[in-house]
Every structure is written in C-alpha cells, then in structure tokens.
Design a protein around this motif. Structure first.
Motif, mmCIF file in Angstrom:
data_model
loop_
_atom_site.group_PDB
_atom_site.id
_atom_site.type_symbol
_atom_site.label_atom_id
_atom_site.label_comp_id
_atom_site.label_asym_id
_atom_site.label_seq_id
_atom_site.Cartn_x
_atom_site.Cartn_y
_atom_site.Cartn_z
ATOM 1 N N LYS A 261 0.827 -1.212 0.000
ATOM 2 C CA LYS A 261 0.000 0.000 0.000
ATOM 3 C C LYS A 261 0.862 1.262 0.000
ATOM 4 C CE LYS A 261 -1.755 -1.167 3.947
ATOM 5 N NZ LYS A 261 -1.034 -2.371 4.325
ATOM 6 N N SER A 262 1.810 1.312 0.927
ATOM 7 C CA SER A 262 2.660 2.513 1.003
ATOM 8 C C SER A 262 3.479 2.658 -0.275
ATOM 9 C CB SER A 262 3.603 2.429 2.198
ATOM 10 O OG SER A 262 2.871 2.452 3.385
ATOM 11 N N THR A 263 3.952 1.547 -0.788
ATOM 12 C CA THR A 263 4.736 1.608 -2.025
ATOM 13 C C THR A 263 3.915 2.250 -3.135
ATOM 14 O OG1 THR A 263 5.877 -0.398 -1.363
ATOM 15 C CG2 THR A 263 6.039 0.220 -3.681
ATOM 16 N N HIS B 98 2.249 11.119 5.212
ATOM 17 C CA HIS B 98 2.974 9.863 5.166
ATOM 18 C C HIS B 98 2.765 9.036 6.418
ATOM 19 C CE1 HIS B 98 5.195 11.108 1.561
ATOM 20 N NE2 HIS B 98 4.916 12.303 2.043
ATOM 21 N N GLN B 99 3.023 7.735 6.257
ATOM 22 C CA GLN B 99 2.851 6.812 7.380
ATOM 23 C C GLN B 99 3.721 7.234 8.567
ATOM 24 O OE1 GLN B 99 3.289 2.775 6.140
ATOM 25 N NE2 GLN B 99 2.720 1.945 8.112
ATOM 26 N N HIS B 100 4.954 7.666 8.253
ATOM 27 C CA HIS B 100 5.801 8.222 9.306
ATOM 28 C C HIS B 100 5.899 9.715 9.042
ATOM 29 C CE1 HIS B 100 6.685 4.176 10.453
ATOM 30 N NE2 HIS B 100 6.923 3.910 9.185
ATOM 31 N N LEU C 258 -3.692 9.779 2.537
ATOM 32 C CA LEU C 258 -3.376 9.613 3.956
ATOM 33 C C LEU C 258 -2.982 8.166 4.193
ATOM 34 C CD1 LEU C 258 -6.551 11.424 4.374
ATOM 35 C CD2 LEU C 258 -4.772 12.209 5.909
ATOM 36 N N ASP C 259 -1.704 7.962 4.563
ATOM 37 C CA ASP C 259 -1.202 6.612 4.773
ATOM 38 C C ASP C 259 -1.237 6.292 6.264
ATOM 39 O OD1 ASP C 259 0.003 4.174 4.625
ATOM 40 O OD2 ASP C 259 1.779 4.839 3.539
ATOM 41 N N GLU C 260 -2.180 5.486 6.651
ATOM 42 C CA GLU C 260 -2.379 5.105 8.056
ATOM 43 C C GLU C 260 -2.355 6.301 9.002
ATOM 44 O OE1 GLU C 260 -0.395 1.642 9.645
ATOM 45 O OE2 GLU C 260 -0.256 0.850 7.625
ATOM 46 N N PRO C 261 -3.249 7.244 8.775
ATOM 47 C CA PRO C 261 -3.216 8.438 9.611
ATOM 48 C C PRO C 261 -3.705 8.184 11.024
ATOM 49 C CG PRO C 261 -5.129 8.496 8.196
ATOM 50 C CD PRO C 261 -4.339 7.284 7.798
HETATM 51 MG MG LIG Z 1 2.585 1.190 4.797
#
Ligand SMILES: [Mg+2]
Ligand SMILES: Nc1ncnc2c1ncn2[C@@H]1O[C@H](COP(=O)(O)OP(=O)(O)OP(=O)(O)O)[C@@H](O)[C@H]1O
Lengths: 322, 523
Positions: free
Chosen positions: B57-59, B99-101, B178-181
């Motif tokens: 997903k993040s990729t 981003h996730q981080h 939004l990546d895992e907000p």
């Molecule tokens: Mg991810």
C-alpha cells in the motif's frame, strides 16, 4: 598609556589575525554540517586553497586572481567530497580524512615539482599578496590617547580578508535564519525526508552547502599563504580546519556562537605567542612548548567538558535514501 | 477470489476519474511490491485501501507521490497521463500526502514546517506573513487550529498530524493521500480527523485513505480497494460490503475479528505495584499512587487516552525508569527508590517487555533480523555457548522464530528497517514470547499491524496467559483492551481512576473513567 594596555591591544590584534581562517572555516563547516554532511575535509580544502593561492600569486603577481583560483581549487575538492558523500552515499568521515591526506601529499608533491624548494613556494613579494588595509584618519586620530591606539592597532590595519571574514559571520547568520535557502538547509540536516516530500531536492541542497563550504575554505586558504603569510609552507594549515570544526561543535552549529568560539581559540593562540619568553610573576619564564600547545589543550578540554550536551543536526552523517 | 467489480468511478457520468492508476508495477530487489495494480477513483470520493502489512500500500502511494518510480504503468490525473517522477511533480499535479511516518522537522515551529518547500520568495519574511494567514484561513475553514509558533516536538501526535494535513493541502491540493493516519491517534483525534476529511470531500477534494481499522473504512469511505501480496484482489462499494468480507479478502482466509478466550485461572501474584510514584526531572508527578496486582494466568489491561502515564508505567515496570516512591514487587524481588533495577535484571527475572515504540526501544533498525532477534538475550544460550556469538546458532534461532511467528519475508539477514511495520512488531513479539516470560509487559502490541497479524498476536497473548504468565497490557484501542483483558485499570493524568473486571466494563463506562470520572462502584 600603560605598557600593559598596549600589550593587551596587540594581543587582541593578534586574536583577530589568527582567528580569521578559523572563522571562515567554521562558517564553511557550519553550512556543510547543517546540511547533514560531516566536513572533516575543511583542513584539506584550506591547505589546497593556500597552496593554489601562493602558486598563482607567484606566477601572476595578482592576489585577486590568486584568491579566485584558490576558491576554484577548494570548490573542486568540495565537489569530490560531495560526490563521494551525497551522490555515492559514502562514509563522510572516511571521505574527509582521505581528502585531508591527499591534500597534504599533493600540495607538497606539486610544490616540489614546480619550485624545488622542499615543498615550499618562493617567498612572495609585498605586491603579490594582500597587505594590511590602512583606514582613513589613522594619522588624524593618532594623537588622541587610547582611541588613537585602539583605532590604529585594532580597528584599522588588518588584512582585507579579515574584514571579509567579519562580514561573513552576520551574512551566514542571515542566510541561515532569514532566507529560503537557510530554512531548507536547516531542515535537510534534521529530516531530509521532510525536504524531499516537500518537493525540494535533497542532493542539490546538500551540494550547494558543500560548495559554499568550498568557497569559504578557499578564501581562508588564500589568507594563510598570501595574507597572513608570504608563501606556502607544507602542512601550513596546521590543524586549523579541525579547530574550526571544534568551534562549530562548540558553537552548537550556530554562526555567532561558532564565531565567538573561533575568537576564543584565536585569543588563546595570540596570547601564547605573546607570552613566549616573557617572565611571568610566580611562574618565571613562560614555558614555550606548553604555551604553543595551549590552544589545542583548551580545545580538548572545552569540547570534553564545558560544552554540555551538543545537539548536532539529527541527520548528520547519514546519507539520504528514500 | 480475485474479482474485478466494475468500478463505480469508471461507470457513471462522463467525468473522468480524479485519479486512475494503470498496471502499476514495482520491484525492490526480489520483492514484487506492486504487481500491475489498477484502480480508478472518482472526484470527491473518499477511497479506502486495505491490505496486510507488506501488501504494498505505502509503495503504491509513494509511487503516486513521486517518491518511488514505478517500473511500469501509468498515472492519470483527471483523465490525463501525468508522469510523476518527484514529489515536486506530484505537488504540481495537485497531490498532497500525509505519510505513514511523519515528515516533520521536530525542532522547527509549525509555521516553518508548513512553509518548507513553498516559501515564496528567496527571503523568508513575506512568506511568513502569508503562511500565517494561510494557517488562519485553513484553521477556520476546516476547523484545524494549531499554534503557528509552537515547536513540533512539543505537540501531541494528533496536532502534529494536523500540521501534516495542513502541509498536504496548503497549496490547494485536490487529491489527498493519507497513509495510516489513525495509527497513532486516540479515538477522539481520529474522529476530528474524519470531520476534516468529510469537509474536504464537500469541497471536492479526492481522498485516499489507508488504514488497518475496518471500522474506519466502513465509517468514512465511499469505495475501497483490497490489496494482497502486491495485487488487487477486489474493488468494492463500501455500502455493498462488510468488515468480514474485507478481512477475508485481505488475508485470504476467514479471520476472527475477536479472539476466543476461556475464563482466566489466576494463580499466585507475580507482579504488584504498591503506592508507585515517579516524577519528571522538574518534579512534576508522572505517576501517582498506582496500586495493582497481577496474578499468574491473567491479563490486566491498562486503558486510557495516550499520554496519561501509561508510557511511564511501562518504563518503570521494564526497569527503564527508576521508582521514586512506593514499591514494585516482581515475583519475589522488591524494587524501590533505594533498591533499583535495570532492564537487564528484569530480563533475568523473566520479565518480558514488548515496548510501545518498537523503533526506539524494540529494535535496532540498522541491525539484521537475526541480531534483532537476540537483543537483550545476547548473553543467553540462544547465541551459543561461550563469549563469542555463534553466528549459525543466531541465524537458526531467528529462522525458527520467523517460521513460528509468521514474520515475512523470513529472511534473517534483512535489516530491521526493511520489514514492514507489522512484521517488525511480530519480530519483537516473537523474541519476547519465545523466552517464556513469567511476567510480560506489553505496550500497544498491534499499533500499525494488519488484522491477520492482530488475530495472531492476540492468540499468542492469550496462549501465554493460559500457560500461566502474568500480562500487563497497555493499549489505546479500547476494543483490544476489552477483547483481551481479565481486569481493566483505567488511567487518567498519571493516576488510576479504578480497576474493573472485564465483564462489568464496556466502552461507555471506560470512556467516562478515561475522562477521569470515577464510576460509583469502581474500586
Ligand atoms: Mg505502509
Ligand atoms: N525501500 C525498500 N527496499 C526494499 N524493500 C522494500 C522497500 N520498501 C518496501 N519494501 C518491501 O515492499 C513490500 C511492500 O511494502 P509497503 O511498505 O508498501 O507495505 P504496506 O502495505 O504499506 O505495509 P504496512 O501496512 O506495514 O505499512 C514489503 O515486502 C516491504 O518489505
């Protein structure tokens, strides 16, 4: 006016003279390290700058052209460092050390090949180098007690590069804190990913910082050989690059505190030079070797003890990968 | 199971989709992170993407945002093929990403972080004024107020994330990723995030939301795509699906969203806190008068809004932080202000610790998996006999753990950094549980972890409990607390509000207690 005051003035005068290359190198180191690239190679760039300046001044007789070429040479060295550390993500300390060793060797080898004087360049004539800048009114003010001497010894009569170095400090602070470039530079040394995701190239930003360091070191090198000195001598940088780096750390990577640290190191060195051979009360004659070692000893002591917790840029020394 | 429902965005009216991905593929070394992924998202939709840890997903989102370059495939924005090779391209195309981080500079102010990359002129001054004004309008328009002059590191994560959102939309982004907000947010913070997203949707912003929480998918998205092993396994209209179906699509088998457990059979008291207190360096109380007992074979859950002393409690119990007052009895060892302890001694006393922050306290990201798998136990027999570390034994040990705990990819030589968050967590859990601790201290065991792995981790914790381990579980997920704990202690402002047996607890009473309101009968 008392002899003591006069001696004090001369020491202060010496402080500024000795501190000039330190200040330039410290600002160089600050820019590079704020961008996240450790810059051990200040020393090497300084040396290369000194050598190229002396050589060009000798052949052309133009100190301005000499500074220009010194900057060019130092920037070239900075590019090598950038190429190794930024483009190829190499170890920054290793690259810096390699450059320093290379610089120490190459300058001497080329000097011997060109001049056959054991690695030195010939002594430069007065016109080939930067002399002190006499300000106006020195004569007019001279009769005034105190002020006249202060003006003559302390305000006026320095090398043009010294005045430049003193201007570079506020300019660096301005660049770092008040401009777009400075904001991005501070950010890229902390969280390069934040800069990248904001649509700004991390590599180009770091290259610019490293090149800026090259420019400043080139000027500092020219000061050593055609400002303060009258020619190039092997190893003439004598650890100044490292002391400047210590000043950067001591100043916690901020321009003005780093500048003050340079002045302090300069003062110690000027003091030790002035105290040599003088009879001190209680101690007797000042021990020459100890006095010469004093700035270095102080550097170690201050860095080890007094500075407190230094908080370097978070991403320093870490090559950026996505 | 792979199916391709006609996508709502591609049918329907004549508008081209706001975003269309065509056959995006990406390989890292031998890992095929994305395999010919296609999807289309209509303008003004909130689109969910779900999938296991490491599904890609993040990729995929990093490709859309220009941080990675796809090996093949096209990105279409509003029907136009748009090459995106850098974040700058993405920003120009109207894409913003959280981003996730977090991508924030901690020692910068909010203002500086927001300005970064869009300062306007080479001098900062004019930009500062404009950004201040922008923060004000965005604050009013979307109800997202933040103090422009606060330092990021002083802000709670919820506000930090708000800054991230502001950064993402400041340039008038029409597409927000939004990546895992919600991974690090409290339920309240998550709710206010959703309010903001709904308002943006009304403004015509297209939102892509990645989350592991299916309840959030059901609550806020219009459409959802499920990814497994780098491939799309299904597109659904949220209204036409349910969490069970999504979970099954994600994992490829039926998943228990709530793990079965029998009644606890408590034994002897193994861990006891008695008037436990500790203070910050400036004397501010962090923990105040904490009293509890945990018996062998039971789980004590600690509920509370993040930042109410749970972190400090975990630190004290694991030996990272000294006790300032009161005492702690771990089996038959007493820890007080005078008789201190450290993490190594706690380990020797068979106290396992699954830390809250796996990056800071659980793993060394630069170490290989096999090295991470022996951290803290490097002096025990897992690394072989004698003073030297037996490399083969270490690798074999790691492989065993990876097989037993389903860590993917099962490669002991991969550095910690290159595992997805969920798999990093499984590695930490494997390391700690494998040593059969008598007492286990657990912080946020499933933060950022996919539902398949959550099921697995929960099963492991219950199994350990049934084997007679005393477990203290800190979690901000009430569902997790309710699903695993035998008794629940609620914390507020460093104090315990009360301890209730699980049968008597529900989200409502716990919610009240978390706000510091003591139930009439709470002990
Ligand atoms: Mg991810
Ligand atoms: N820079 C990289 N180098 C090597 N492998 C990578 C890199 N980034 C991701 N991967 C691998 O690609 C796969 C997909 O990772 P990705 O981060 O996209 O997963 P994800 O679905 O976002 O998982 P999570 O839910 O844990 O965030 C994983 O197997 C991961 O290990």
């Amino acid at each position: 006016m008392s002899e003591f005051l006069f001696q004090a003035l001369l020491t202060l005068d010496g402080t500024v003279r000795v501190a000039t290359p330190l200040i330039l190198c410290a600002m160089a180191g600050m820019f590079s390290e704020r961008s996240g690239v450790i810059d051990i190679s200040l020393e090497g760039k300084l040396l290369v700058g000194a050598f190229v300046a002396a050589t060009i001044a000798y052949f052309t007789g133009s100190p301005w052209l000499a500074v220009f070429c010194a900057i060019g040479a130092s920037v070239l060295v900075a590019l090598i460092h950038g190429f190794a550390c930024i483009t190829h993500r190499g170890n920054q300390v290793v690259s810096g050390l390699a450059i320093n060793i290379l610089a120490a060797g190459v300058t001497v080898v080329v000097a011997i090949a060109l001049f056959r004087q054991g690695g030195q360049t010939p002594i430069l004539d007065r016109g080939d180098r930067f002399g002190p800048m006499e300000f106006w009114f020195v004569e007019t003010l001279d009769p005034i007690p105190m002020l006249g001497a202060v003006y003559r010894e302390f305000i006026s009569g320095h090398n043009p590069i010294t005045y430049l170095a003193l201007l570079v400090v506020p300019a660096s602070a301005y660049l770092l804190y008040r401009t777009r470039f400075g904001l991005r530079l501070r950010a890229v040394g902390e969280v390069p990913a934040a800069v990248d995701t904001a649509g700004v190239s991390v590599a180009w930003l770091r290259y610019r910082a490293v090149l800026l360091a090259g420019v400043l070191c080139g000027i500092a090198g020219a000061y050593l050989s055609i400002g303060q000195g009258a020619g190039f001598v092997p190893e003439m940088s004598a650890g100044k690059g490292y002391i400047a780096l210590a000043a950067v750390i001591f100043g916690k990577w901020r321009p003005v505190p780093a500048f003050l640290a340079c002045l302090m190191f300069g003062f110690l060195e000027a003091l030790s030079a002035r105290l040599q051979g003088i009879d001190l009360p209680l101690i007797g004659e000042a021990p020459t070797h100890l006095m010469l070692a004093l700035p270095y000893i102080m550097t170690v002591l201050l860095l080890a003890g007094f500075i407190g917790r230094a908080s370097p840029p978070a991403a320093i020394g870490v090559p950026y990968t996505k | 199971m792979v199916d391709h429902h006609t996508h709502p965005a591609s049918s329907g009216s004549g508008h081209p989709p706001a975003i269309e991905l065509r056959e995006i593929s990406k390989t890292f070394g031998t890992v095929r992170a994305n395999k010919a992924i296609s999807m289309a998202i209509g303008k003004g939709a909130i689109h969910g993407i779900v999938g296991e840890n490491g599904a890609g997903k993040s990729t995929l989102m990093n490709i859309l945002y220009g941080l990675h370059r796809a090996d093949s495939g096209d990105i279409l924005i509003d029907g136009q093929i748009t090459p995106i090779h850098s974040s700058a391209d993405a920003i120009r195309a109207g894409i913003g990403m959280v981003h996730q981080h977090f991508m924030l500079v901690p020692n910068f102010t909010v203002l500086e972080n927001v300005m970064l990359g869009s300062e306007g002129s080479p001098m900062l001054k004019p930009g500062v004024g404009e950004t201040r004004a922008l923060l004000k309008t965005l604050g009013e328009e979307f109800d997202m107020h933040v103090d422009p002059d606060a330092l990021i590191e002083d802000l709670p994560v919820g506000l930090q994330q708000r800054v991230e959102i502001i950064k993402a939309v400041k340039g008038g982004a029409r597409i927000l990723i939004l990546d895992e907000p919600t991974g690090v947010l409290t339920p309240g913070e998550a709710e206010s995030l959703f309010k903001i997203l709904r308002r943006m949707k009304q403004d015509g912003v297209t939102v892509i939301l990645i989350t592991h929480k299916l309840s959030e998918i059901m609550a806020i998205t219009d459409t959802v795509t499920v990814i497994r092993g780098g491939e799309v396994v299904g597109h659904r209209k949220t209204a036409d699906t349910n969490p069970e179906e999504l979970a099954e699509l994600m994992v490829g088998r039926k998943v228990l969203l709530r793990v079965d457990r029998g009644a606890a059979r408590p034994g002897a008291v193994l861990l006891e806190a008695d008037g436990l207190e500790c203070h910050a360096a400036d004397g501010r109380p962090l923990l105040h008068d904490i009293d509890f007992q945990i018996r062998a074979g039971e789980i004590l859950g600690i509920a509370g809004v993040a930042g109410n002393g749970q972190t400090e409690l975990l630190e004290v119990l694991s030996g990272l932080r000294p006790v300032d007052k009161g005492r702690l009895v771990v089996m038959n060892r007493t820890v007080t202000r005078q008789s201190r302890t450290d993490p190594e001694q706690m380990r020797q006393a068979h106290v396992g610790h699954i830390p809250e922050d796996r990056h800071r306290h659980g793993l060394v990201l630069a170490f290989e998996a096999r090295e991470n798998a022996v951290l803290g136990f490097h002096k025990s027999s897992v690394t072989g006999e004698g003073a030297l570390i037996d490399q083969q034994a270490m690798t074999a040990h790691c492989l065993d753990l990876m097989r037993e705990f389903d860590v993917r990819p099962p490669n002991p030589n991969l550095s910690g950094r290159n595992f997805s968050g969920g798999n990093q967590q499984k590695l930490v859990i494997a390391r700690e549980i494998d040593k059969r601790p008598r007492v286990l201290i657990v912080g946020q065991p499933t933060r950022g972890v996919d539902i398949g792995a959550i099921e697995f981790i929960h099963k492991q914790l219950i199994r350990l409990r049934d084997e007679g381990c005393a477990i203290l579980l800190v979690s901000v997920e009430l569902e997790e607390i309710l699903g695993l704990s035998d008794r629940i202690m609620v914390m507020n402002a460093g104090r315990q509000v009360g301890i209730v047996p699980c049968e008597e607890a529900d989200e409502q009473t716990l919610g009240l207690m978390m706000a510091g309101i003591r139930g009439s009968d709470a002990a």
